[in-house]
Design an enzyme around this catalytic site. Sequence first.
Site, mmCIF file in Angstrom:
data_model
loop_
_atom_site.group_PDB
_atom_site.id
_atom_site.type_symbol
_atom_site.label_atom_id
_atom_site.label_comp_id
_atom_site.label_asym_id
_atom_site.label_seq_id
_atom_site.Cartn_x
_atom_site.Cartn_y
_atom_site.Cartn_z
ATOM 1 N N GLY A 162 -48.982 10.741 25.345
ATOM 2 C CA GLY A 162 -47.933 10.465 24.370
ATOM 3 C C GLY A 162 -46.611 11.070 24.784
ATOM 4 N N GLY A 164 -42.858 12.405 23.066
ATOM 5 C CA GLY A 164 -42.084 12.687 21.852
ATOM 6 C C GLY A 164 -40.670 13.095 22.219
ATOM 7 N N THR A 165 -39.925 13.512 21.203
ATOM 8 C CA THR A 165 -38.531 13.896 21.430
ATOM 9 C C THR A 165 -38.439 15.162 22.283
ATOM 10 O OG1 THR A 165 -38.322 13.223 19.138
ATOM 11 C CG2 THR A 165 -36.356 14.106 20.181
ATOM 12 N N PHE A 166 -39.364 16.081 22.053
ATOM 13 C CA PHE A 166 -39.242 17.385 22.688
ATOM 14 C C PHE A 166 -40.282 17.633 23.776
ATOM 15 C CE2 PHE A 166 -37.852 17.762 18.236
ATOM 16 C CZ PHE A 166 -36.517 18.054 18.455
ATOM 17 N N SER A 167 -41.197 16.694 23.932
ATOM 18 C CA SER A 167 -42.271 16.948 24.892
ATOM 19 C C SER A 167 -42.992 15.662 25.257
ATOM 20 C CB SER A 167 -43.284 17.914 24.276
ATOM 21 O OG SER A 167 -43.854 17.319 23.125
ATOM 22 N N SER A 168 -43.762 15.737 26.348
ATOM 23 C CA SER A 168 -44.711 14.672 26.674
ATOM 24 C C SER A 168 -46.064 15.318 26.886
ATOM 25 C CB SER A 168 -44.300 13.951 27.957
ATOM 26 O OG SER A 168 -43.218 13.098 27.688
ATOM 27 N N VAL A 169 -47.114 14.557 26.584
ATOM 28 C CA VAL A 169 -48.455 15.111 26.737
ATOM 29 C C VAL A 169 -49.236 14.251 27.724
ATOM 30 C CG1 VAL A 169 -50.561 15.834 25.554
ATOM 31 C CG2 VAL A 169 -48.374 15.948 24.355
ATOM 32 N N LYS A 214 -49.275 19.725 27.748
ATOM 33 C CA LYS A 214 -48.038 19.412 27.030
ATOM 34 C C LYS A 214 -46.866 19.963 27.836
ATOM 35 C CE LYS A 214 -45.783 19.828 22.553
ATOM 36 N NZ LYS A 214 -46.005 19.997 21.120
ATOM 37 N N ASP A 301 -45.078 19.215 10.020
ATOM 38 C CA ASP A 301 -44.962 17.838 10.514
ATOM 39 C C ASP A 301 -46.310 17.131 10.458
ATOM 40 O OD1 ASP A 301 -43.505 15.691 11.411
ATOM 41 O OD2 ASP A 301 -43.565 16.276 13.529
#
Length: 632
Positions: A162, A164-169, A214, A301
């Site tokens: 996945g 996201g705005t602040f990270s990728s996993v 992450k 969240d």
Amino acid sequence: MAAANFLSQHSSNPLEVSASDPRNRLYRQQYMEATMPQNYSSDDPISGFDTPEQEEYRAHIAGLFSKMPRTVPLSQESAKSAQNPEDPGVPPPADADNYEEVAQEVQEEGSDVDGSEASTDEEMTIRLKPQEEQEEIEEEIGDLEDSVPQLNEDYRIIDRLGTGTFSSVYKAVDLGYHRKWDNAVWHGRHPPSSSAFYQSLPHSQSSKVYIAIKRIYVTSNPERIRNEISIMEECRMCRHVSQLITAFRHNDQVVAIMPYHRNEDFRHFFRVLPMEGIKSYFRCLFRALRDIHARGVIHRDVKPANFLFDPRAGIGTLCDFGLASRMEPGASLGACLHSGATREKPHGLVGPISQEDIEHIKKMQREARQKSSWTSDRVGYPEKDLRPLSKANRAGTRGFRAPEVLLKCGAQTGAIDVWSAGVILLFFLTGKFPLFQSNDDIEALMEIAVIIGKRKMERIATLHSRTFATNVPSVSPDGITWRDFVARQNPDLMTPPKPDPHYYPYSSRDTSADNPTSSPEPPDQATHGADVESALDFLEHVMDPDCTKRFTPRQALYHPFLLEPEKYEDDEYFPHPFGEGVCGEFHMIDEETDELCVRIGTDDGEDVIRVEAGEGIAIGSNPCEFHQDLDL
Ligand SMILES: [Zn+2]
Ligand SMILES: [Zn+2]
């Protein structure tokens, strides 16, 4: 507690004893032997829960860690199992050459293309994605390997889970699991009959172990990264919470390593998951919330994307602590009329209000009401902040924010996570996702006001020392209940869904083994109706707009909708925060270094050892691993 002083009196330097100390290893070995599924004994303190259902559940959990499909020789047996309900789309064993063909077939069947299909060969999930995406992911993986070279020695990165705005996993194979690491700390020690036992179950020797990496973007504020890592460490041993295995930094790059959890996109299952599956979803989610809130952590969240749910197993794991915060203990920060979280009142309580305050509030409300009768192009908005300066935390995702977050409450508690969980239950019950589509906080407040009504919203605004004014005609004075809202959205609510072998509880059958078991009976109309009634009652409590009256996660778990009185008393499986529970007095935190310490008896008297986050946790009425023999 001056642990540091205490420690310095010891000549043998107990601080040198680490989590990998042989004593701990020996304990772990004993623990694992004692808890492996085949070794239940009657002196197991929780053997009362060894009902056939529990056995079956455990066997199923154990099955989650079975070998990958491609290691099974192709025979009639496995060909049959490829069609069995548990493995709906098992690709036959394939070499690299014909794998693409199989992947193509899986795609064409309309099956999951994001690679989370339970039966998919976990190592080949990237091949199920469109060519263009594969190339993009491979490029990203290359970049990550270059940026954090120490990853390459221990992990083989194979896919992206996945972004996201602040990270990728990313998904990776843990190359050192079986020979290099001591995994006891993050596996923890949940008892076999706990729903969180899967977290503690070690992977079998021959199995390939997958983890999630992450990568937190360098654009992220360093304080924020530090916050996320330290909160995750604090949440070790919390049930159904993504566990921090380790984290490291290379130059400006930070990565966190966590276990990989199979899951499916919420949109694929929320309309068809059987009621028992929905209950499992919320049992896991509220156990996670109970445990993190007990540690003073608010997730902030909670939403389907951050709850990794495997609808076949009925198991979910709360992840992504990127926005998590710590509750401010005790007193209210702003000028709200309620207190912050306390041990007795985790969601705060409405304190005594002075006569002066009451007069002031009444005046503000009168003014607000007058204004709301005017014609205005400002259709609806919370009015006048009475507080000096609002520094309220508003982090979260649109559509999931609790009223108090939208009203900039200065004394937010874990109640905000409970509200968000309630929003997810709304999706299940209405069959609609997403439901709220506001563009900003004001619109979001209006969406809630349209349902709960103007009067209630005014009261809630007052609770947080704000006033609420609106002249929008669709906001009626009294609103409707959540129950009515659900009924209007979903006319089929009372019709039980057809049992679907893809989903828990109809999926967890081990038909290939020697002990074939039959699927549970699907609920009849009456049972389903009773379940829906119970869910609707539950919904009113978890979506109470008054945060001080909203259910705590513990109350949620003890509501008839989630309670399993015949097999599961949640208190008995609750992992206490470090230093609490029956052996709490033997635990301390070094004031100077913040290190966790436990006092243990030895042949020569007493010793103090340092432990890592996640160790020394008492569960329910049982002592922690260091104090099993103590006469408490
Ligand atoms: Zn407030
Ligand atoms: Zn202890």
